[in-house]
Design a protein around this motif. Sequence first.
Motif, PDB file in Angstrom:
ATOM      1  N   ILE A  85       0.849  -1.187   0.000  1.00  0.00           N
ATOM      2  CA  ILE A  85       0.000   0.000   0.000  1.00  0.00           C
ATOM      3  C   ILE A  85       0.886   1.239   0.000  1.00  0.00           C
ATOM      4  CG2 ILE A  85      -1.860   1.218   1.207  1.00  0.00           C
ATOM      5  CD1 ILE A  85      -2.372  -1.483   2.687  1.00  0.00           C
ATOM      6  N   VAL A  86       0.746   2.088  -0.992  1.00  0.00           N
ATOM      7  CA  VAL A  86       1.595   3.266  -1.126  1.00  0.00           C
ATOM      8  C   VAL A  86       1.482   4.153   0.111  1.00  0.00           C
ATOM      9  CG1 VAL A  86       2.063   5.350  -2.466  1.00  0.00           C
ATOM     10  CG2 VAL A  86       1.438   3.220  -3.639  1.00  0.00           C
ATOM     11  N   GLY A  87       2.618   4.494   0.689  1.00  0.00           N
ATOM     12  CA  GLY A  87       2.642   5.394   1.839  1.00  0.00           C
ATOM     13  C   GLY A  87       2.151   4.774   3.141  1.00  0.00           C
ATOM     14  N   THR A  88       1.900   3.474   3.139  1.00  0.00           N
ATOM     15  CA  THR A  88       1.385   2.791   4.339  1.00  0.00           C
ATOM     16  C   THR A  88       2.149   1.493   4.514  1.00  0.00           C
ATOM     17  OG1 THR A  88      -0.784   3.737   3.874  1.00  0.00           O
ATOM     18  CG2 THR A  88      -0.700   1.961   5.475  1.00  0.00           C
ATOM     19  N   THR A  89       3.257   1.590   5.223  1.00  0.00           N
ATOM     20  CA  THR A  89       4.185   0.454   5.258  1.00  0.00           C
ATOM     21  C   THR A  89       4.517  -0.058   6.652  1.00  0.00           C
ATOM     22  OG1 THR A  89       6.052   1.991   5.240  1.00  0.00           O
ATOM     23  CG2 THR A  89       5.263   1.199   3.100  1.00  0.00           C
ATOM     24  N   ASP A  90       4.213   0.712   7.702  1.00  0.00           N
ATOM     25  CA  ASP A  90       4.604   0.310   9.054  1.00  0.00           C
ATOM     26  C   ASP A  90       3.667  -0.769   9.585  1.00  0.00           C
ATOM     27  OD1 ASP A  90       6.557   2.212   8.923  1.00  0.00           O
ATOM     28  OD2 ASP A  90       5.522   3.669  10.187  1.00  0.00           O
ATOM     29  N   ALA A  91       4.217  -1.950   9.843  1.00  0.00           N
ATOM     30  CA  ALA A  91       3.425  -3.040  10.418  1.00  0.00           C
ATOM     31  C   ALA A  91       3.424  -2.874  11.934  1.00  0.00           C
ATOM     32  CB  ALA A  91       4.004  -4.383  10.021  1.00  0.00           C
ATOM     33  N   MET A  92       2.301  -2.440  12.490  1.00  0.00           N
ATOM     34  CA  MET A  92       2.229  -2.102  13.915  1.00  0.00           C
ATOM     35  C   MET A  92       1.922  -3.308  14.802  1.00  0.00           C
ATOM     36  SD  MET A  92       3.086   0.954  13.666  1.00  0.00           S
ATOM     37  CE  MET A  92       2.928   1.438  15.374  1.00  0.00           C
ATOM     38  N   ASP A  93       1.202  -4.273  14.265  1.00  0.00           N
ATOM     39  CA  ASP A  93       0.943  -5.493  15.022  1.00  0.00           C
ATOM     40  C   ASP A  93       0.524  -6.582  14.055  1.00  0.00           C
ATOM     41  OD1 ASP A  93       0.821  -7.129  17.240  1.00  0.00           O
ATOM     42  OD2 ASP A  93      -1.202  -6.540  17.820  1.00  0.00           O
ATOM     43  N   CYS A  94       0.733  -7.836  14.469  1.00  0.00           N
ATOM     44  CA  CYS A  94       0.342  -8.991  13.659  1.00  0.00           C
ATOM     45  C   CYS A  94      -0.195 -10.053  14.599  1.00  0.00           C
ATOM     46  CB  CYS A  94       1.514  -9.521  12.844  1.00  0.00           C
ATOM     47  SG  CYS A  94       3.113  -9.495  13.702  1.00  0.00           S
ATOM     48  N   PHE A  95      -1.249 -10.719  14.163  1.00  0.00           N
ATOM     49  CA  PHE A  95      -2.012 -11.573  15.077  1.00  0.00           C
ATOM     50  C   PHE A  95      -2.487 -12.827  14.349  1.00  0.00           C
ATOM     51  CE2 PHE A  95      -6.233 -12.779  16.715  1.00  0.00           C
ATOM     52  CZ  PHE A  95      -5.911 -13.057  18.034  1.00  0.00           C
TER      53      PHE A  95
END
Length: 305
Positions: free
Chosen positions: A206-216
């Motif tokens: 996703i352009v400009g949306t790269t930070d993975a803040m959590d994964c579950f």
Amino acid sequence: MENSNTFFIQRLFLAVLFLFATSCSPDETTDSATSGSEEDADCIVSGDIIVSNSGSDALVVLNSDGTFKNIAYSVSSATENLYGVSWSALTGEILVVVDGVDRVVAIDPVTCTNRTVIIDTNLTGTLRGVTQLTGGDILVSETSNIERFGSNGNRVTSGWPLAAQTGATGLSALANGGFVHCSMTADVVRTYNSSGTQVATRASGIVGTTDAMDCFVMADGSIATTWSGTSDTVSIYSSALAPVALYSNTAYLAAPGGIAQRANGNLLVVDRVYNTVVEITTAGALVTTFGQGLLSTPEYILVMP
């Protein structure tokens, strides 16, 4: 003598009358005390929603309908914050990460008493996620490493810490003994086997949306990830990290953080700007938001099993 007997009988009558009256009057202690059902209730029960807040340094417990229940744990030091929250099926406790005097605390859901599970001089970085593997070992994300500890809190040093991803954030155990890990600097979500060997990887795309803040890891083995950036998004992937569904609406989700799952399958995502919990279906449809006025920079979230 007659007068004396009369006096005695009158005194006895009054004494009996007093005892009768007091035995029939309401018990003030019982009336003012908390009712037995409330007093005996567990501090945290199945379905309750547990949210760590770095703004208030408190672990807030919400009822399943999103209303306030209690504060299960808090820290008073200005240099400490609460982050990762996970469930220990091994001990039946809630694991909470404290960043500052770095440690992992376990909370008894019945009484909300706590104990320190992990404190180690090597655990000194920026702490975020925590999870317990099916074998019992506990993983903690620390800056750009993953630290591994036995269930007794002893640090594992053979092959660990694992330099997996820079800017480490979330961790979640897989049913096969491995785990999922994500980061806000390496900008990926990855699966690993129990020894820490990488199996699969996925960037947001996703352009400009790269930070993975959590994964579950979801109940069916699928993997949900929160991506932060211009188009804040919740993505759902297969166990092999193939895209399945997504949700994005910055009117409700402006800074996603931790993610968890209700028993009905719906996902709960904390928003760090709106200070809310956003509930969505696994198909990526909005259900509701709640928690307004109760949360302060929420970080991670857990639904009590």
